[in-house]
Design an enzyme around this catalytic site. Structure first.
Site, short mmCIF file in Angstrom:
data_model
loop_
_atom_site.label_atom_id
_atom_site.label_comp_id
_atom_site.label_asym_id
_atom_site.label_seq_id
_atom_site.Cartn_x
_atom_site.Cartn_y
_atom_site.Cartn_z
N LEU A 1 6.12 128.03 48.60
CA LEU A 1 5.84 129.43 48.24
C LEU A 1 4.67 130.04 49.03
O LEU A 1 3.59 129.44 49.11
CB LEU A 1 5.53 129.46 46.73
CG LEU A 1 5.03 130.77 46.14
CD1 LEU A 1 6.11 131.83 46.11
CD2 LEU A 1 4.52 130.53 44.71
N HIS B 1 -9.43 138.90 31.76
CA HIS B 1 -9.31 138.47 33.16
C HIS B 1 -9.28 136.95 33.25
O HIS B 1 -8.52 136.37 34.01
CB HIS B 1 -10.46 139.03 34.00
CG HIS B 1 -10.49 140.52 34.05
ND1 HIS B 1 -9.35 141.28 34.24
CD2 HIS B 1 -11.50 141.42 33.90
CE1 HIS B 1 -9.67 142.57 34.23
NE2 HIS B 1 -10.97 142.68 34.02
N ASP C 1 -1.05 143.83 35.27
CA ASP C 1 -1.77 144.89 34.54
C ASP C 1 -1.93 144.54 33.06
O ASP C 1 -1.08 143.87 32.48
CB ASP C 1 -0.98 146.20 34.69
CG ASP C 1 -1.82 147.41 34.36
OD1 ASP C 1 -3.06 147.28 34.23
OD2 ASP C 1 -1.25 148.51 34.25
C1 FPP Z 1 -5.57 144.23 35.67
O1 FPP Z 1 -5.83 144.47 34.31
C2 FPP Z 1 -6.57 143.33 36.25
C3 FPP Z 1 -7.35 143.55 37.33
C4 FPP Z 1 -7.29 144.76 38.14
C5 FPP Z 1 -8.42 142.57 37.70
C6 FPP Z 1 -8.29 141.25 38.31
C7 FPP Z 1 -7.09 140.41 38.24
C8 FPP Z 1 -7.09 139.15 37.74
C9 FPP Z 1 -8.29 138.52 37.13
C10 FPP Z 1 -5.84 138.34 37.83
C11 FPP Z 1 -6.09 137.08 38.64
C12 FPP Z 1 -5.91 137.22 40.08
C13 FPP Z 1 -6.17 136.26 41.03
C14 FPP Z 1 -5.50 136.36 42.32
C15 FPP Z 1 -7.07 135.12 40.85
P1 FPP Z 1 -6.71 145.73 33.87
O2 FPP Z 1 -8.15 145.31 33.81
O3 FPP Z 1 -6.42 146.87 34.77
O4 FPP Z 1 -6.20 145.98 32.40
P2 FPP Z 1 -6.17 147.37 31.62
O5 FPP Z 1 -5.16 148.24 32.33
O6 FPP Z 1 -5.71 146.97 30.26
O7 FPP Z 1 -7.54 147.94 31.63
#
Ligand code: FPP
Length: 236
Positions: free
Chosen positions: A127, A33, A16
């Site tokens: 893993l 991201h 997060d």
């Molecule tokens: C969380 O931060 C992020 C997400 C829900 C989006 C996608 C995740 C990634 C890009 C990580 C990589 C994953 C893989 C498996 C390749 P948020 O956008 O909710 O942040 P905020 O709470 O600050 O808005």
């Protein structure tokens, strides 16, 4: 880290704070991201080296589809890129990739990239990386219940066969229970992440946003895990 340290067998990470990490730097949320990918790569290599056996990552929840469509499109394209190209270290470290979540309504090119990486890593023995994508615990319980009802309807199981172990085996994947759940960014919620598997997990909520969740932060987390007194409902 020395040998006396207990390494949790199954770690769950709620990644997060990517958006806030970027916004606080005056950058587009998408930069957060992108930066998260580099963090994730470092973390996966580190977990594999430490001997973590299973890592479940909350990449995209069923609820994340409610976000602005431009951000959703960006994230989907990032997944395609990452699963196709940037995961070379996965093969090197013999990491086995699994996905948990509903395929609907994921775009076909995302599904293709997911299927490819699963196929290419299926015989790996180190893993196990369980990527929760379009995942929700409620959806998982609903889907498992439907699966069990169909098995019952087809005469494949009896009511008496249903117990804790049987349910675990029939979730999206038969994974051991989570020992440790880490949610970055200081938010203290489970947000529909692996509720069945997390029933006796230890929880840790570091304040750092996920892009800053480095190996050093993971070391701190492991230290905290080692200071917890796990009793699983019993008395010591
Ligand atoms: C969380 O931060 C992020 C997400 C829900 C989006 C996608 C995740 C990634 C890009 C990580 C990589 C994953 C893989 C498996 C390749 P948020 O956008 O909710 O942040 P905020 O709470 O600050 O808005």
């Amino acid at each position: 880290m020395n040998n006396e340290i207990i390494i949790p067998k199954h770690v769950g990470i709620i990644m997060d704070g990517n958006g806030r990490w970027a916004q606080e730097r005056g950058l587009a949320r998408t930069v957060g991201h992108k930066t998260a990918i580099a963090t994730l790569k470092e973390l996966c290599i580190y977990m594999a080296d430490l001997g973590v056996k299973y890592a479940s990552l909350y990449a995209f929840s069923t609820e994340n589809f409610k976000r602005d469509s431009k951000e959703v499109d960006f994230i989907m394209n990032l997944f395609i890129k990452v699963f196709n190209k940037e995961f070379d270290f996965i093969k090197e470290k013999k990491i086995k990739v699994l996905f948990s979540g509903r395929r609907e309504p994921l775009p076909s090119n995302v599904l293709k990239a997911m299927d490819k990486i699963v196929e290419e890593t299926k015989n790996n023995t180190e893993l196990v990386l369980n990527i929760c994508l379009n995942y929700g615990s409620h959806a998982e319980i609903v889907d498992t219940t439907k699966k069990l009802c169909n098995m019952y309807k087809n005469g494949e199981i009896k009511i008496e066969d249903i117990n804790d172990e049987f349910i675990q085996k029939n979730l999206y994947h038969d994974l051991p229970p989570l020992d440790f759940v880490i949610r970055t960014s200081g938010e203290m919620r489970l947000s529909n992440f692996m509720m069945f598997q997390a029933s006796y997990a230890e929880f840790y909520f570091p304040k750092v946003y996920f892009p800053d969740f480095t190996k050093e932060e993971f070391d701190k987390a492991i230290e905290i895990f080692n200071n917890r007194d796990r009793r699983f409902g019993g008395i010591k």
